[in-house]
Design a protein around this motif. Sequence first.
Motif, mmCIF file in Angstrom:
data_model
loop_
_atom_site.group_PDB
_atom_site.id
_atom_site.type_symbol
_atom_site.label_atom_id
_atom_site.label_comp_id
_atom_site.label_asym_id
_atom_site.label_seq_id
_atom_site.Cartn_x
_atom_site.Cartn_y
_atom_site.Cartn_z
ATOM 1 N N ALA A 268 -1.144 0.068 26.954
ATOM 2 C CA ALA A 268 0.116 -0.337 27.567
ATOM 3 C C ALA A 268 0.563 -1.701 27.037
ATOM 4 O O ALA A 268 1.731 -1.888 26.660
ATOM 5 C CB ALA A 268 -0.033 -0.387 29.086
ATOM 6 N N ALA A 269 -0.359 -2.665 26.990
ATOM 7 C CA ALA A 269 -0.003 -3.999 26.505
ATOM 8 C C ALA A 269 0.378 -3.967 25.030
ATOM 9 O O ALA A 269 1.299 -4.673 24.598
ATOM 10 C CB ALA A 269 -1.168 -4.961 26.733
ATOM 11 N N ALA A 270 -0.321 -3.160 24.240
ATOM 12 C CA ALA A 270 -0.008 -3.062 22.810
ATOM 13 C C ALA A 270 1.383 -2.498 22.594
ATOM 14 O O ALA A 270 2.151 -3.003 21.759
ATOM 15 C CB ALA A 270 -1.045 -2.192 22.109
ATOM 16 N N ALA A 271 1.741 -1.462 23.333
ATOM 17 C CA ALA A 271 3.072 -0.865 23.181
ATOM 18 C C ALA A 271 4.157 -1.887 23.487
ATOM 19 O O ALA A 271 5.159 -1.998 22.764
ATOM 20 C CB ALA A 271 3.204 0.357 24.099
ATOM 21 N N ARG A 272 3.965 -2.657 24.539
ATOM 22 C CA ARG A 272 4.955 -3.682 24.895
ATOM 23 C C ARG A 272 5.001 -4.791 23.847
ATOM 24 O O ARG A 272 6.079 -5.276 23.488
ATOM 25 C CB ARG A 272 4.610 -4.286 26.253
ATOM 26 N N ALA A 273 3.823 -5.201 23.364
ATOM 27 C CA ALA A 273 3.776 -6.275 22.374
ATOM 28 C C ALA A 273 4.444 -5.854 21.074
ATOM 29 O O ALA A 273 5.179 -6.638 20.460
ATOM 30 C CB ALA A 273 2.326 -6.692 22.127
ATOM 31 N N TYR A 274 4.182 -4.639 20.625
ATOM 32 C CA TYR A 274 4.800 -4.174 19.389
ATOM 33 C C TYR A 274 6.318 -4.106 19.535
ATOM 34 O O TYR A 274 7.073 -4.458 18.616
ATOM 35 C CB TYR A 274 4.248 -2.800 18.996
ATOM 36 N N LYS A 275 6.780 -3.679 20.692
ATOM 37 C CA LYS A 275 8.221 -3.628 20.921
ATOM 38 C C LYS A 275 8.822 -5.024 20.909
ATOM 39 O O LYS A 275 9.860 -5.265 20.280
ATOM 40 C CB LYS A 275 8.505 -2.947 22.260
ATOM 41 N N GLU A 276 8.143 -5.970 21.578
ATOM 42 C CA GLU A 276 8.643 -7.343 21.617
ATOM 43 C C GLU A 276 8.668 -7.968 20.232
ATOM 44 O O GLU A 276 9.602 -8.690 19.867
ATOM 45 C CB GLU A 276 7.790 -8.182 22.560
ATOM 46 N N ALA A 277 7.635 -7.687 19.443
ATOM 47 C CA ALA A 277 7.528 -8.278 18.103
ATOM 48 C C ALA A 277 8.349 -7.535 17.055
ATOM 49 O O ALA A 277 8.478 -8.011 15.926
ATOM 50 C CB ALA A 277 6.062 -8.303 17.675
ATOM 51 N N GLY A 278 8.863 -6.361 17.401
ATOM 52 C CA GLY A 278 9.609 -5.571 16.425
ATOM 53 C C GLY A 278 8.715 -4.891 15.414
ATOM 54 O O GLY A 278 9.126 -4.658 14.271
ATOM 55 N N ILE A 279 7.508 -4.538 15.831
ATOM 56 C CA ILE A 279 6.543 -3.869 14.949
ATOM 57 C C ILE A 279 6.563 -2.375 15.242
ATOM 58 O O ILE A 279 6.329 -1.956 16.369
ATOM 59 C CB ILE A 279 5.130 -4.450 15.156
ATOM 60 N N SER A 280 6.832 -1.596 14.216
ATOM 61 C CA SER A 280 6.883 -0.140 14.402
ATOM 62 C C SER A 280 5.638 0.553 13.865
ATOM 63 O O SER A 280 5.282 1.645 14.322
ATOM 64 C CB SER A 280 8.128 0.439 13.711
ATOM 65 N N ASP A 281 4.966 -0.054 12.888
ATOM 66 C CA ASP A 281 3.759 0.527 12.315
ATOM 67 C C ASP A 281 2.694 -0.556 12.194
ATOM 68 O O ASP A 281 2.614 -1.254 11.185
ATOM 69 C CB ASP A 281 4.057 1.126 10.938
ATOM 70 N N PRO A 282 1.864 -0.730 13.228
ATOM 71 C CA PRO A 282 0.883 -1.826 13.194
ATOM 72 C C PRO A 282 -0.098 -1.726 12.038
ATOM 73 O O PRO A 282 -0.604 -2.747 11.567
ATOM 74 C CB PRO A 282 0.165 -1.695 14.547
ATOM 75 N N ARG A 283 -0.361 -0.516 11.530
ATOM 76 C CA ARG A 283 -1.331 -0.368 10.442
ATOM 77 C C ARG A 283 -0.836 -0.994 9.152
ATOM 78 O O ARG A 283 -1.640 -1.356 8.289
ATOM 79 C CB ARG A 283 -1.663 1.119 10.221
ATOM 80 N N THR A 284 0.466 -1.146 9.001
ATOM 81 C CA THR A 284 1.003 -1.780 7.791
ATOM 82 C C THR A 284 1.615 -3.151 8.066
ATOM 83 O O THR A 284 1.774 -3.947 7.144
ATOM 84 C CB THR A 284 2.076 -0.888 7.142
ATOM 85 N N GLU A 285 1.931 -3.449 9.330
ATOM 86 C CA GLU A 285 2.626 -4.696 9.642
ATOM 87 C C GLU A 285 1.716 -5.779 10.215
ATOM 88 O O GLU A 285 2.141 -6.929 10.347
ATOM 89 C CB GLU A 285 3.779 -4.419 10.601
ATOM 90 N N LEU A 286 0.484 -5.433 10.560
ATOM 91 C CA LEU A 286 -0.467 -6.440 11.008
ATOM 92 C C LEU A 286 -1.421 -6.780 9.863
ATOM 93 O O LEU A 286 -1.954 -5.897 9.206
ATOM 94 C CB LEU A 286 -1.273 -5.934 12.206
ATOM 95 N N SER A 287 -1.637 -8.061 9.650
ATOM 96 C CA SER A 287 -2.503 -8.523 8.563
ATOM 97 C C SER A 287 -3.915 -8.819 9.017
ATOM 98 O O SER A 287 -4.852 -8.828 8.202
ATOM 99 C CB SER A 287 -1.925 -9.802 7.939
ATOM 100 N N ASP A 305 -7.019 2.043 20.367
ATOM 101 C CA ASP A 305 -6.073 1.672 21.415
ATOM 102 C C ASP A 305 -4.913 0.850 20.866
ATOM 103 O O ASP A 305 -3.793 0.916 21.382
ATOM 104 C CB ASP A 305 -6.793 0.872 22.515
ATOM 105 N N LEU A 306 -5.163 0.080 19.805
ATOM 106 C CA LEU A 306 -4.107 -0.719 19.171
ATOM 107 C C LEU A 306 -3.330 0.067 18.121
ATOM 108 O O LEU A 306 -2.376 -0.459 17.528
ATOM 109 C CB LEU A 306 -4.708 -1.963 18.510
ATOM 110 N N GLY A 307 -3.737 1.300 17.869
ATOM 111 C CA GLY A 307 -3.053 2.107 16.864
ATOM 112 C C GLY A 307 -3.423 1.769 15.443
ATOM 113 O O GLY A 307 -2.734 2.162 14.504
ATOM 114 N N LEU A 308 -4.543 1.060 15.240
ATOM 115 C CA LEU A 308 -4.983 0.699 13.888
ATOM 116 C C LEU A 308 -5.869 1.772 13.279
ATOM 117 O O LEU A 308 -6.093 1.783 12.065
ATOM 118 C CB LEU A 308 -5.709 -0.647 13.923
ATOM 119 N N SER A 309 -6.390 2.645 14.111
ATOM 120 C CA SER A 309 -7.090 3.857 13.668
ATOM 121 C C SER A 309 -6.486 5.039 14.405
ATOM 122 O O SER A 309 -6.037 4.903 15.550
ATOM 123 C CB SER A 309 -8.595 3.786 14.004
#
Length: 398
Positions: A268-287, A305-309
Amino acid sequence: MATGIKDRVAILGMGCSKFGERWDMDAPSLMVEAFEEAIADAGIDPSQLEAGWFGHAGNAVGPGAIPLAIALRLHNVPVTRVENACATGTEALRGAAYAVASGACDIAFALGVEKLKDAGYGGLAGGSRGPYYDAVNANVTAPGGFAQLASGYAARHGVDMPDLKRAMAHISVKSHANGVINEKAHLRRRITEAQAIDAPMIAYPLGLFDCCGVSDGAACAIVTTPEIARALGKKDIVTIKALQLAATGGWEAQGEGWDYSYVPTTRAAAARAYKEAGISDPRTELSLTEVHDCFSITELVTMEDLGLSMEGEAVRDVLDGKFDADGQIPCQIDGGLKCFGHPIGATGIRMVYENYLQLLGRAGDRQRQTPVVNALSHNLGGAPFHTICSIAIVGLQT
């Protein structure tokens, strides 16, 4: 409609004490150690601070936030004490960031500290744990709770326990290797996969090296607006892209609908954080990530849970080195809770501290060679069946 605080708040300076068994230091001294680094990094005078948030989950200082003001000699500055289990540090940062984003003050700070070694704090049963534990499970322990996360994950995804144990061992070996090159880390010794797998059992299937310890330490963040940061001479400015929390309402413990294979509050927190940050694909947009590896299984499950796997793929990704220091998305490049340490009130700020250094190219021997664009930190307080999750995403201002 609310849009969040993306890029409204800049990190002006950060500091972190050395973590470990700091028998030579009391809690106020640790606060000063972290604060002095943060003030020097920010390039301001303490008199410019307009408000502070103090994260502390233990009893190493007196009541309220007065001990913070006294330790730092901040006369007549409004200070507030917060506690939110293992999310306490990020909670303090959220208070300071929201104050700046709202326009209530121009420069604020967050500081978290813990002096746990003196207190004899541990994760096993004993002592008073409060009415919630008394009502639900008087004998619950942190290792026991997270061991069930391992069993639930293995059952849901059909993972053989030896394979899961090997993946957990890989996580622990990675954290120890990363901690060796971090001069502020609590544990700085390499281990082997065999040592991790064959270590004494704590709560099946978690062995000794699958469990993080607790530490003494402090961390501090000073925040302002990007405009003020630039006016103060900052060139490369790290801004907060997202700050989100999610707390359980008790659903997980009600006995149906949840199988112990994931952590709902993280999702739940990850979904909200990605929306706030404007991140649509965490696997390519998180370093880079810093996650709450209180136990090796927690880090593994958190990757999904973070969508990285993908669902059920974290074991393979871990063993393939995806989250190693030289992998696609490094996790715990500083050693994590496992080896940098876990002073509860400071941990969330410490995680942001590492991401801040990496973004500015100031992490020394552990500096990520691939450019760091967005970096995430994740805290998880409580047991898997009742959690508070906090997520912070920071990045360079564009």
